[in-house]
Design a protein around this motif. Structure first.
Motif, PDB file in Angstrom:
ATOM      1  N   MET A 176       0.855  -1.174   0.000  1.00 29.51           N
ATOM      2  CA  MET A 176       0.000   0.000   0.000  1.00 29.51           C
ATOM      3  C   MET A 176       0.897   1.231   0.000  1.00 29.51           C
ATOM      4  N   LEU A 177       0.780   2.046  -1.021  1.00 32.38           N
ATOM      5  CA  LEU A 177       1.675   3.193  -1.166  1.00 32.38           C
ATOM      6  C   LEU A 177       1.328   4.326  -0.220  1.00 32.38           C
ATOM      7  N   ILE A 178       0.118   4.790  -0.218  1.00 32.26           N
ATOM      8  CA  ILE A 178      -0.193   6.002   0.522  1.00 32.26           C
ATOM      9  C   ILE A 178      -1.179   5.782   1.659  1.00 32.26           C
ATOM     10  N   SER A 179      -2.338   5.257   1.396  1.00 32.86           N
ATOM     11  CA  SER A 179      -3.358   5.180   2.432  1.00 32.86           C
ATOM     12  C   SER A 179      -4.227   3.959   2.225  1.00 32.86           C
ATOM     13  N   ALA A 180      -5.132   3.777   3.158  1.00 35.33           N
ATOM     14  CA  ALA A 180      -6.110   2.696   3.009  1.00 35.33           C
ATOM     15  C   ALA A 180      -6.943   2.959   1.771  1.00 35.33           C
ATOM     16  N   SER A 181      -7.586   1.926   1.281  1.00 35.62           N
ATOM     17  CA  SER A 181      -8.320   2.099   0.029  1.00 35.62           C
ATOM     18  C   SER A 181      -9.517   2.999   0.257  1.00 35.62           C
ATOM     19  N   PRO A 182      -9.945   3.776  -0.679  1.00 37.12           N
ATOM     20  CA  PRO A 182      -9.227   4.001  -1.931  1.00 37.12           C
ATOM     21  C   PRO A 182      -8.029   4.938  -1.731  1.00 37.12           C
ATOM     22  N   ASP A 183      -7.055   4.767  -2.519  1.00 41.30           N
ATOM     23  CA  ASP A 183      -5.805   5.500  -2.406  1.00 41.30           C
ATOM     24  C   ASP A 183      -5.991   6.976  -2.763  1.00 41.30           C
ATOM     25  N   VAL A 184      -5.563   7.863  -1.876  1.00 40.99           N
ATOM     26  CA  VAL A 184      -5.729   9.311  -2.068  1.00 40.99           C
ATOM     27  C   VAL A 184      -5.013   9.785  -3.328  1.00 40.99           C
ATOM     28  N   ILE A 185      -3.802   9.322  -3.550  1.00 48.71           N
ATOM     29  CA  ILE A 185      -3.043   9.766  -4.718  1.00 48.71           C
ATOM     30  C   ILE A 185      -3.731   9.316  -5.998  1.00 48.71           C
ATOM     31  N   ARG A 186      -4.233   8.085  -6.013  1.00 47.96           N
ATOM     32  CA  ARG A 186      -4.957   7.595  -7.193  1.00 47.96           C
ATOM     33  C   ARG A 186      -6.192   8.452  -7.445  1.00 47.96           C
ATOM     34  N   LEU A 187      -6.902   8.793  -6.396  1.00 45.94           N
ATOM     35  CA  LEU A 187      -8.089   9.635  -6.559  1.00 45.94           C
ATOM     36  C   LEU A 187      -7.737  11.000  -7.118  1.00 45.94           C
ATOM     37  N   LEU A 188      -6.661  11.578  -6.629  1.00 44.05           N
ATOM     38  CA  LEU A 188      -6.276  12.918  -7.073  1.00 44.05           C
ATOM     39  C   LEU A 188      -5.612  12.913  -8.440  1.00 44.05           C
ATOM     40  N   ALA A 189      -5.294  11.731  -8.966  1.00 42.91           N
ATOM     41  CA  ALA A 189      -4.713  11.643 -10.308  1.00 42.91           C
ATOM     42  C   ALA A 189      -5.741  11.949 -11.387  1.00 42.91           C
ATOM     43  N   ASP A 190      -7.012  11.832 -11.052  1.00 36.96           N
ATOM     44  CA  ASP A 190      -8.062  12.168 -12.011  1.00 36.96           C
ATOM     45  C   ASP A 190      -8.177  13.692 -12.094  1.00 36.96           C
ATOM     46  N   PRO A 191      -8.086  14.262 -13.294  1.00 37.67           N
ATOM     47  CA  PRO A 191      -8.103  15.730 -13.427  1.00 37.67           C
ATOM     48  C   PRO A 191      -9.362  16.388 -12.872  1.00 37.67           C
ATOM     49  N   LEU A 192     -10.520  15.778 -13.051  1.00 31.72           N
ATOM     50  CA  LEU A 192     -11.746  16.402 -12.545  1.00 31.72           C
ATOM     51  C   LEU A 192     -11.796  16.343 -11.023  1.00 31.72           C
ATOM     52  N   ARG A 193     -11.424  15.201 -10.439  1.00 31.54           N
ATOM     53  CA  ARG A 193     -11.407  15.120  -8.973  1.00 31.54           C
ATOM     54  C   ARG A 193     -10.392  16.084  -8.394  1.00 31.54           C
ATOM     55  N   ALA A 194      -9.238  16.189  -9.038  1.00 32.04           N
ATOM     56  CA  ALA A 194      -8.225  17.136  -8.566  1.00 32.04           C
ATOM     57  C   ALA A 194      -8.761  18.567  -8.635  1.00 32.04           C
ATOM     58  N   ARG A 195      -9.490  18.887  -9.684  1.00 29.27           N
ATOM     59  CA  ARG A 195     -10.074  20.231  -9.819  1.00 29.27           C
ATOM     60  C   ARG A 195     -11.135  20.462  -8.742  1.00 29.27           C
ATOM     61  N   ILE A 196     -11.959  19.462  -8.465  1.00 32.90           N
ATOM     62  CA  ILE A 196     -12.971  19.587  -7.409  1.00 32.90           C
ATOM     63  C   ILE A 196     -12.297  19.860  -6.069  1.00 32.90           C
ATOM     64  N   VAL A 197     -11.247  19.118  -5.763  1.00 28.79           N
ATOM     65  CA  VAL A 197     -10.513  19.323  -4.507  1.00 28.79           C
ATOM     66  C   VAL A 197      -9.922  20.728  -4.466  1.00 28.79           C
ATOM     67  N   GLU A 198      -9.376  21.164  -5.583  1.00 30.77           N
ATOM     68  CA  GLU A 198      -8.813  22.515  -5.656  1.00 30.77           C
ATOM     69  C   GLU A 198      -9.892  23.571  -5.390  1.00 30.77           C
ATOM     70  N   ILE A 199     -11.064  23.401  -5.969  1.00 34.11           N
ATOM     71  CA  ILE A 199     -12.172  24.343  -5.755  1.00 34.11           C
ATOM     72  C   ILE A 199     -12.599  24.325  -4.294  1.00 34.11           C
ATOM     73  N   LEU A 200     -12.711  23.123  -3.716  1.00 35.18           N
ATOM     74  CA  LEU A 200     -13.150  23.017  -2.328  1.00 35.18           C
ATOM     75  C   LEU A 200     -12.113  23.550  -1.345  1.00 35.18           C
ATOM     76  N   ALA A 201     -10.866  23.657  -1.767  1.00 37.85           N
ATOM     77  CA  ALA A 201      -9.846  24.266  -0.907  1.00 37.85           C
ATOM     78  C   ALA A 201     -10.155  25.743  -0.665  1.00 37.85           C
ATOM     79  N   ASP A 202     -10.929  26.341  -1.558  1.00 35.84           N
ATOM     80  CA  ASP A 202     -11.335  27.749  -1.384  1.00 35.84           C
ATOM     81  C   ASP A 202     -12.546  27.885  -0.475  1.00 35.84           C
TER      82      ASP A 202
END
Length: 102
Positions: A1-27
């Motif tokens: 296991m590279l980063i975290s328990a499933s589902p893997d955070v890095i794998r989730l953030l590798a998707d451009p739309l999910r990464a954009r959603i996270v970026e928006i929610l950071a605001d």
């Protein structure tokens, strides 16, 4: 296991739309209609990505009247960042120590 328990955070953030959603929610918290408008994605697509982010513990849903707002949980990102930092330190420490071939 590279980063975290499933589902893997890095794998989730590798998707451009999910990464954009996270970026928006950071605001700050936003509802699905804001995320659809800000990303240009279709509502069912955004909702599916939000479900995955909720299941991974990266966001929480908070009902506010007729709307549900989503809020980013920074501790989940801190944990993933810490694990990546530890991995980088391990790689740095072992960079000049190749494994012996059998």
């Amino acid at each position: 296991m590279l980063i975290s328990a499933s589902p893997d955070v890095i794998r989730l953030l590798a998707d451009p739309l999910r990464a954009r959603i996270v970026e928006i929610l950071a605001d700050g918290p936003a509802c699905t209609c804001h995320l659809v408008e800000d990303t240009g994605a279709k509502q069912p697509n955004v909702s599916g990505h939000l479900r995955q982010l909720r299941e991974a513990g990266l966001v929480v849903a908070e009902p506010r009247g007729r709307f549900t707002y989503y809020r980013l949980l920074p501790d989940a990102l801190d944990a993933a960042a810490g694990q990546l930092t530890d991995l980088a330190a391990k790689a740095r420490a072992n960079a000049s120590t190749p494994r012996e071939c059998p």
